[in-house]
Each structure stands twice: as structure tokens, then as C-alpha cells.
Design a protein around this motif. Structure first.
Motif, PDB file in Angstrom:
ATOM      1  N   ALA A 110      -7.243  13.048  -8.085  1.00  0.00           N
ATOM      2  CA  ALA A 110      -7.037  14.419  -8.147  1.00  0.00           C
ATOM      3  C   ALA A 110      -6.030  14.954  -6.801  1.00  0.00           C
ATOM      4  O   ALA A 110      -5.764  15.994  -6.705  1.00  0.00           O
ATOM      5  CB  ALA A 110      -8.148  15.078  -8.074  1.00  0.00           C
ATOM      6  N   MET A 111      -6.113  14.284  -5.715  1.00  0.00           N
ATOM      7  CA  MET A 111      -5.421  14.418  -4.556  1.00  0.00           C
ATOM      8  C   MET A 111      -3.754  14.033  -4.565  1.00  0.00           C
ATOM      9  O   MET A 111      -3.219  14.448  -3.744  1.00  0.00           O
ATOM     10  CB  MET A 111      -5.660  13.821  -3.225  1.00  0.00           C
ATOM     11  N   GLY A 112      -3.591  13.432  -5.731  1.00  0.00           N
ATOM     12  CA  GLY A 112      -2.196  13.085  -5.794  1.00  0.00           C
ATOM     13  C   GLY A 112      -1.869  11.700  -5.305  1.00  0.00           C
ATOM     14  O   GLY A 112      -1.105  11.197  -4.789  1.00  0.00           O
ATOM     15  N   ALA A 113      -3.088  10.831  -5.038  1.00  0.00           N
ATOM     16  CA  ALA A 113      -3.140   9.682  -4.357  1.00  0.00           C
ATOM     17  C   ALA A 113      -3.289   8.475  -5.427  1.00  0.00           C
ATOM     18  O   ALA A 113      -3.681   8.668  -6.607  1.00  0.00           O
ATOM     19  CB  ALA A 113      -3.984   9.691  -3.223  1.00  0.00           C
ATOM     20  N   ARG A 114      -3.118   7.379  -4.866  1.00  0.00           N
ATOM     21  CA  ARG A 114      -3.271   6.283  -5.631  1.00  0.00           C
ATOM     22  C   ARG A 114      -4.712   5.434  -5.167  1.00  0.00           C
ATOM     23  O   ARG A 114      -4.906   5.339  -3.924  1.00  0.00           O
ATOM     24  CB  ARG A 114      -2.209   5.219  -5.208  1.00  0.00           C
ATOM     25  N   PRO A 115      -5.513   5.205  -6.065  1.00  0.00           N
ATOM     26  CA  PRO A 115      -6.870   4.487  -5.658  1.00  0.00           C
ATOM     27  C   PRO A 115      -6.725   3.152  -4.962  1.00  0.00           C
ATOM     28  O   PRO A 115      -5.894   2.386  -5.480  1.00  0.00           O
ATOM     29  CB  PRO A 115      -7.482   4.423  -6.831  1.00  0.00           C
ATOM     30  N   THR A 116      -7.264   3.042  -4.057  1.00  0.00           N
ATOM     31  CA  THR A 116      -7.090   1.435  -3.459  1.00  0.00           C
ATOM     32  C   THR A 116      -8.464   0.599  -3.434  1.00  0.00           C
ATOM     33  O   THR A 116      -8.389  -0.476  -3.867  1.00  0.00           O
ATOM     34  CB  THR A 116      -6.485   1.647  -2.018  1.00  0.00           C
ATOM     35  N   THR A 117      -9.438   1.268  -2.641  1.00  0.00           N
ATOM     36  CA  THR A 117     -10.492   0.283  -2.256  1.00  0.00           C
ATOM     37  C   THR A 117     -11.906   1.315  -2.477  1.00  0.00           C
ATOM     38  O   THR A 117     -11.832   2.459  -2.371  1.00  0.00           O
ATOM     39  CB  THR A 117     -10.243  -0.397  -0.792  1.00  0.00           C
ATOM     40  N   LEU A 118     -13.017   0.508  -2.609  1.00  0.00           N
ATOM     41  CA  LEU A 118     -14.060   1.181  -2.798  1.00  0.00           C
ATOM     42  C   LEU A 118     -15.159   0.352  -1.707  1.00  0.00           C
ATOM     43  O   LEU A 118     -15.042  -0.795  -1.374  1.00  0.00           O
ATOM     44  CB  LEU A 118     -14.685   0.936  -3.856  1.00  0.00           C
ATOM     45  N   ALA A 175       3.568  10.921   0.076  1.00  0.00           N
ATOM     46  CA  ALA A 175       3.870  12.267  -0.287  1.00  0.00           C
ATOM     47  C   ALA A 175       2.711  13.306   0.083  1.00  0.00           C
ATOM     48  O   ALA A 175       1.732  12.881   0.804  1.00  0.00           O
ATOM     49  CB  ALA A 175       3.250  12.253  -1.855  1.00  0.00           C
ATOM     50  N   ASP A 176       2.980  14.598  -0.077  1.00  0.00           N
ATOM     51  CA  ASP A 176       2.037  15.678   0.438  1.00  0.00           C
ATOM     52  C   ASP A 176       0.804  15.667  -0.541  1.00  0.00           C
ATOM     53  O   ASP A 176       0.837  15.292  -1.638  1.00  0.00           O
ATOM     54  CB  ASP A 176       2.661  16.983   0.468  1.00  0.00           C
ATOM     55  N   PRO A 177      -0.340  15.757  -0.059  1.00  0.00           N
ATOM     56  CA  PRO A 177      -1.628  15.781  -1.038  1.00  0.00           C
ATOM     57  C   PRO A 177      -1.514  17.037  -1.802  1.00  0.00           C
ATOM     58  O   PRO A 177      -0.897  18.063  -1.336  1.00  0.00           O
ATOM     59  CB  PRO A 177      -2.830  15.988  -0.048  1.00  0.00           C
TER      60      PRO A 177
ATOM     61  N   ALA B  64     -11.218  13.846   1.247  1.00  0.00           N
ATOM     62  CA  ALA B  64     -10.773  14.290   2.651  1.00  0.00           C
ATOM     63  C   ALA B  64      -9.552  13.231   2.999  1.00  0.00           C
ATOM     64  O   ALA B  64      -9.311  12.481   2.364  1.00  0.00           O
ATOM     65  CB  ALA B  64     -11.643  13.779   3.633  1.00  0.00           C
ATOM     66  N   ILE B  65      -8.716  13.716   4.041  1.00  0.00           N
ATOM     67  CA  ILE B  65      -7.621  12.878   4.356  1.00  0.00           C
ATOM     68  C   ILE B  65      -7.789  12.735   5.960  1.00  0.00           C
ATOM     69  O   ILE B  65      -7.707  13.664   6.720  1.00  0.00           O
ATOM     70  CB  ILE B  65      -6.279  13.770   4.046  1.00  0.00           C
ATOM     71  N   VAL B  66      -7.700  11.284   6.145  1.00  0.00           N
ATOM     72  CA  VAL B  66      -8.026  10.912   7.715  1.00  0.00           C
ATOM     73  C   VAL B  66      -6.819  10.282   8.216  1.00  0.00           C
ATOM     74  O   VAL B  66      -6.195   9.656   7.479  1.00  0.00           O
ATOM     75  CB  VAL B  66      -9.184   9.987   7.760  1.00  0.00           C
ATOM     76  N   ALA B  67      -6.469  10.575   9.497  1.00  0.00           N
ATOM     77  CA  ALA B  67      -5.253   9.667  10.267  1.00  0.00           C
ATOM     78  C   ALA B  67      -5.669   8.448  10.226  1.00  0.00           C
ATOM     79  O   ALA B  67      -6.943   8.011  10.711  1.00  0.00           O
ATOM     80  CB  ALA B  67      -4.933  10.578  11.527  1.00  0.00           C
ATOM     81  N   ALA B  68      -4.636   7.647  10.080  1.00  0.00           N
ATOM     82  CA  ALA B  68      -4.799   6.315  10.398  1.00  0.00           C
ATOM     83  C   ALA B  68      -3.395   5.694  10.993  1.00  0.00           C
ATOM     84  O   ALA B  68      -2.575   5.225  10.496  1.00  0.00           O
ATOM     85  CB  ALA B  68      -4.954   5.379   9.141  1.00  0.00           C
ATOM     86  N   PRO B  69      -3.257   6.182  12.295  1.00  0.00           N
ATOM     87  CA  PRO B  69      -1.975   6.143  13.076  1.00  0.00           C
ATOM     88  C   PRO B  69      -1.497   4.606  13.171  1.00  0.00           C
ATOM     89  O   PRO B  69      -0.177   4.742  13.073  1.00  0.00           O
ATOM     90  CB  PRO B  69      -2.335   6.645  14.279  1.00  0.00           C
ATOM     91  N   ASP B  70      -2.272   3.618  13.151  1.00  0.00           N
ATOM     92  CA  ASP B  70      -1.513   2.487  13.310  1.00  0.00           C
ATOM     93  C   ASP B  70      -1.411   1.798  11.809  1.00  0.00           C
ATOM     94  O   ASP B  70      -1.239   0.651  11.661  1.00  0.00           O
ATOM     95  CB  ASP B  70      -2.357   1.418  14.115  1.00  0.00           C
ATOM     96  N   GLY B  71      -1.784   2.552  10.683  1.00  0.00           N
ATOM     97  CA  GLY B  71      -1.365   1.923   9.349  1.00  0.00           C
ATOM     98  C   GLY B  71      -2.513   1.266   8.992  1.00  0.00           C
ATOM     99  O   GLY B  71      -2.394   0.514   7.921  1.00  0.00           O
TER     100      GLY B  71
END
Lengths: 359, 359
Positions: A110-118, A175-177, B64-71
Motif C-alpha cells: 500500500a506504500m507502493g513498495a515491494r514486500p521483502t522480509t518479515l 520510486a516515491d512512496p 514508515a520509511i526509514v533511511a538506510a544510507p549504506d543500502g
């Protein structure tokens, strides 16, 4: 699935002599999670989860490390409590595993993101059958496979109340959220994914009716349109969320955050034949099935469909169906008077539920 | 603190008529979290948390969106259950907030990372006083300020069992993570932060003894050396973890993951005067205080000190104290015969606890 884990055994030992015990079943102790021991169980469970390109370091250390290729991580968390969010009588352990993943990865989408991990916190009574934990794990694994994610960490502790604390991470891919506050007057409101089926499924379970199957299965294992989140972002969605509390209630968050009104067109909601069948078997007065089914689509939660607003000219693929429009707010509107969601220009139904209330 | 939230009210409505009610107290309903309503409470709570440079999008959306500056993002989760991990009689709400943050951010530090953000799942009885939730929030806020992190999201639901599901995220700042599997024969084992105080504090609480104060406060609000994690990585630490289950037990994870043995030098453990005082008031036989205090330092958990292994010549700042050495594994050692932790070359104590057991 966990790293440094507050062991089930340790957890109860921490407050020695005070942890209440439950003896609800006659399951041999060696077949309970308390009997097996948490380290053995965690080892078994962790082995279920494949690694993916998103996993830099998986379970087994103090913390996991997840790739965040564009320098941002999307993160959300939900608690699922037995007796509130699921019932072991109505949902199998596997169902609960599917649902725990679905509702969290739907928030990522719903943020426009791809689910990766849990990350999965698992608090359970000592007498929980090992089989329940293993079947739950299988459900998590299988829903992760659908969504394209995996499990990188967790915690396992003792509790009188079976409780799952699920945290999902996701990747915006540069992408932008798509937030809740971007809807603009003139935008179309569109949905993808089922509406009302989960609420109908719960009503059926409450009345002990074992069909239509689609409603029950969507309640037990909602099927969020995971990839539609990234798609909506690409299509220019101005706002988006997943439908967890009901279309009207959730779009209210978009309307208030965006300082707009939203009007829904009830005739654009086409009830699934199985939803109509459900409202029939639930005892709806003949001739009112369409109306009641639409009310369920407007107010029923937990389908985890996606709702988004798009600029007026957006060309949407067929699985996005238009359900309404963002209204021009009059110049006289005072602060606090915008943010309404109407249906056909009027007051929305108060809750599809109410049709089936039994005193 | 949450976004799309399974409302307390909604949560119980989901399984209408089935959610058990508790009426343990005579708190006026408007002063309970059930009476206040979760949206109001979430709004109040969210306002407590400052934004930081790590926060791209804070509470209020699907995620939420959190910065992850080093990837990369470091992630860990813990569940805290009332009656298992804390007791409302023994710890204030503020204490529990401090501790929930501390034990999770300690895991982030133990990877060599900087704590950045938290997501907090809060499952609570409807009759929980609003004040408890607000004081818990204040504790979370204050411990976040110590650690340099903040809260970016959460969930609030109803449950018969007060349960916290905490997820912590962190930033490696471009450095390699310090895992558990890198200890090499000849490395020194060093710790920073207190050992044994929390276990002594719990033993004191169990016996209804209200001092020494440091032991009680370290049990209620452990004070992990947050910045020492990044420091250890810079100093060349080959393995690291935080001490949650006891020094001997936790170093066992390092020993097994690294396929080495570890020997601890009990004489290097210098019990804090307040720890010695605690073992005295707990009824230790005169003359055995040093021994019992050392046993607590070797086996007591939940201090969330950091233990790390460093190459032989590493120059460590004074707050790192050497406690042992990684052993040369003999060439004849068979698989499965390494991974032992010994104390002074022999069997470690079975548990500092046992000294105070009351039939």
C-alpha cells in the motif's frame, strides 16, 4: 527463526514460580512447544525459510541484515491476538500463518513498495502443540512465496495468550512512496482485490455456516494484490492504502490526510456471486441481497484489497475498478469540514455487520 | 504511534461476543485505554516521538520509511509478555518502556550498528489505565533519547495479556557487521557494561527486598552500552553479542558459531560493590560473597552488556574489560566437540540463581 531469543523456558524462569500454567489439553508434553524446547523449535522453523536477494544476513545472530538498495526501508508492524484477530476453532494454524503475512505485506504494498522480509514474534502457551507452530510456519512460508518475501528473524516466548507480533519490511525500488495525503479533487478512486468477502466469511463462521467457500477462505487467508502496489505507484497513484477496517472507514483516512471529500458510487460495486450467496444464506430478506452485499463491500474489513486515487485521465488495467471520485472542496469549506466519505452523495451505511446481528 | 491500526474497539468487534472481558480494577472506564479509544491514544502517543535524520516517513501511514544510507538495514524483534518478562508490581510502566527499548537496541548495537528506529506493537487489556500506556510511552521516549533512536510506527490492539512486540532497526554506517561466527583461537574475550546486576535485582524483588538500588534499577531499566557496539567494530572485534541469557550461555553461541572453545577467567570478574551487597542481603553464607557474585556475573541474564572477541593485540579502551580467551582447538578435536565455554578451565557454574532458591 530467531536470534538471541528469550527462550520459552528462560522466559518462564525469569519470573519463577509466578507464571500461570494452563492445562487445557491432554497433548503429551513432548509434543508441545514447551516440551520440545524453543531452541529445537527455532532451528526447525528457521530451516523453512529460503534466503532471497533481499537477505544479507538471516536468522541466527543478534539481528538480521536486509538489503535496502535505494537507501530506504519501508517498515510496518501488526499484532495478532488469539480470540481477537483469529480463533483456533475457525482458522487452521496454516491459515493464521497466511493471514499474518498477508496483512503486513499488504501494508508494504500500500506504500507502493515491494514486500521483502518479515520478523516474527511468537508468544505462545507452553502447551501449544508443536504441530500448530509448524503448520503456522508452513503458512507463513507459503504466503511469503506468493508475496516474494521471506523471514529473516523473530522471537519465541511463553505467554498465556497466543500472540503474533509481525513486522514487515519492503523496498520502494527508487520510486516515491504513495502516501495517504496526496489525493486531489477530480482524482478517481479505484480498488483492486476483493471487498466484503472476509466480512461475509466471518459472519458465516459466527453463525456456523460452512459456505460459500470463497468467503470463508478470504476470511481465513486474505489474498492481497501484492504487486498492484508497485503498479499503482507506476500508474501515478496520488494516494493509496490497504482496506483493513472497511472501504468507507479507510478512505476516510485518505480524505482527512488529503483534506478532500470522497464520494463513492455504490453501483460501481459489483458483488461477487459468492458474496451474494453468502448474504442469502446469512438470512437477508429476499430482494435486498444486492444492497446488503454492497454494504458489506463498503464496510467490511480485512480483505486487504488496495484502494488508490489516480489523476482523472489515468489509464488503469482491468483489475483496477473505479469506485468513486475525489470531490472538489467548496471554497467556503471550513477547516475540519472536509475529509468526509459519502456514498451516492449521502451518508454511508453504518456497517454491513448490522444486517446479521442476532440480538 | 501506529498507522493503519487494528483498533482496540475494532479488534474486539472482529470476534464479537467472544472476546473475554476482564474487570480486575475499579478504574473509571474513561481512564482506561478501552474507554479512551485507540485512535485518540495513538495520536497522543505518536506526538511524543521526535523525528530524526533516520526518519523519512514517521507514524500515520500504512508503513514508515526509514533511511538506510549504506543500502542495508539491521533488524531485530522481541516480545515482552507481562508475568514473564516484567511484572507491573515490580516495574513501573516507565521502567517497562525503558527496558523494551534497551533490550532491542542492545541487539542492534551487538551487530556493530547504530540504533535508529523502533516499531512498537502494544497489545493490552481494555481496562489498562491510560496512564500506564502514557508512562510506558514516556519510558520508550526517554530510552530512545539515550540510544539516539525514535519510534516510527506501531500497532495497538486488545488482549487479555499485556504484550509488547518491539522491532528495532539500525544502521551499520558502511562497516561490516560483527557476527557471532568470527572468533579465532587466541582472541581475547572482553565485555563492556554491567554483569549480574539485573539477575541480582530480580532475586531481590522475588524476596521482597528493596535494595541495593543499583541492582533493582539495572533489572528494571538495563543500561546497554549502545555506542560500544560501533566502537567494537572499529576496534576490530571478530565476534560480538549482547548478554541476555547470561555470559556463559551467550558466549556458547559465539563458541559454537565460531567452532572454537572459550575459557573465562573468573578472577577477571570484579563484582560491583552493590552486587556484593545484594548477594549478602540475599542470604549468602559469609565468606562466599565473591564466589556467588561471580557466579551471578557468569550466569545472570538481561543486563544487556556487550561481549566481544578481539584479536590478541587489540588495544581496548578502559570500559572494555577482558574476561577470557578463545582457545586453540586441538587438531584431534572432532566435529561437535568444540563450542565449549569453560571457567578457569573447568565446568561453569550452573546458575547464579540456584544460590537463592527457596525450596
Amino acid at each position: 527463526m530467531a536470534k538471541k531469543v528469550s527462550a520459552l523456558a528462560t522466559a518462564s524462569a525469569e519470573v519463577r514460580g509466578h507464571a500461570p500454567e494452563r492445562h487445557r489439553t491432554l497433548i503429551p508434553v513432548q509434543n508441545t512447544i514447551g516440551g520440545l524446547g524453543e531452541f529445537t523449535l527455532i532451528t526447525r522453523v528457521s530451516a523453512q525459510f529460503p534466503t532471497t536477494d533481499d537477505v544479507i544476513l538471516g536468522p541466527g545472530d543478534d539481528a538480521a541484515i536486509v538489503a535496502a538498495p535505494d537507501g530506504r526501508t519501508v517498515a510496518t508492524t501488526d499484532m495478532l491476538v488469539e480470540g481477537r484477530h483469529f480463533r483456533r476453532e475457525w482458522s487452521s494454524a496454516r491459515d493464521v500463518g497466511h493471514r499474518a503475512v498477508a496483512q503486513n505485506f499488504a501494508d508494504i504494498a500500500a506504500m507502493g513498495a515491494r514486500p521483502t522480509t518479515l520478523l516474527i514474534g511468537f508468544a505462545a502457551p507452553h502447551d501449544l502443540p508443536v504441530e500448530w507452530a509448524e503448520e503456522f510456519t508452513a503458512g507463513v512460508r507459503d504466503e511469503c512465496a506468493v508475496a516474494g518475501g521471506t523471514v529473516v528473524g523473530g522471537d519465541m516466548v511463553g505467554s498465556d495468550t497466543l500472540t503474533l507480533g509481525i513486522t514487515a519490511l519492503g523496498d520502494l525500488g527508487g520510486a516515491d512512496p504513495v502516501r495517504r495525503n496526496g489525493a486531489r479533487p477530480g482524482d478517481v478512486v479505484a480498488c483492486t482485490g476483493p471487498l466484503g468477502l472476509s466480512a461475509a466469511g466471518l459472519a458465516l463462521l459466527e453463525q456456523g455456516i460452512d459456505g460459500p467457500a470463497l468467503c470463508l477462505s478470504e476470511h481465513r487467508r486474505p489474498s492481497p494484490p501484492y504487486t498492484a502496489g508497485v503498479e499503482a505507484a507506476r500508474l501515478g497513484a496520488t494516494a493509496m492504502l490497504d482496506i483493513s477496517d472497511g472501504l468507507v472507514q479507510d478512505l476516510g483516512h485518505v480524505a482527512r490526510a488529503s483534506a478532500v471529500d470522497i464520494d463513492l458510487d455504490s453501483m460501481s460495486l459489483r458483488p461477487d456471486p459468492e458474496l451474494l450467496e453468502a448474504v442469502r444464506v446469512l438470512g437477508t430478506e429476499p430482494g435486498r441481497e444486492q444492497e446488503v452485499a454492497r454494504d458489506l463491500m463498503l464496510t467490511g474489513g480485512e480483505d486487504h484489497a488496495l484502494a488508490a486515487t489516480f489523476p482523472p485521465g489515468a489509464e488503469l488495467p482491468g483489475h483496477w475498478y473505479t469506485v468513486g471520485r475525489v470531490e472538489q472542496v467548496s471554497e467556503e469549506a471550513q477547516e475540519g469540514t472536509v475529509g468526509d466519505v459519502t456514498v451516492d452523495g449521502g451518508r454511508p451505511p453504518s456497517g454491513g455487520w448490522s444486517h446479521f446481528d442476532r440480538g
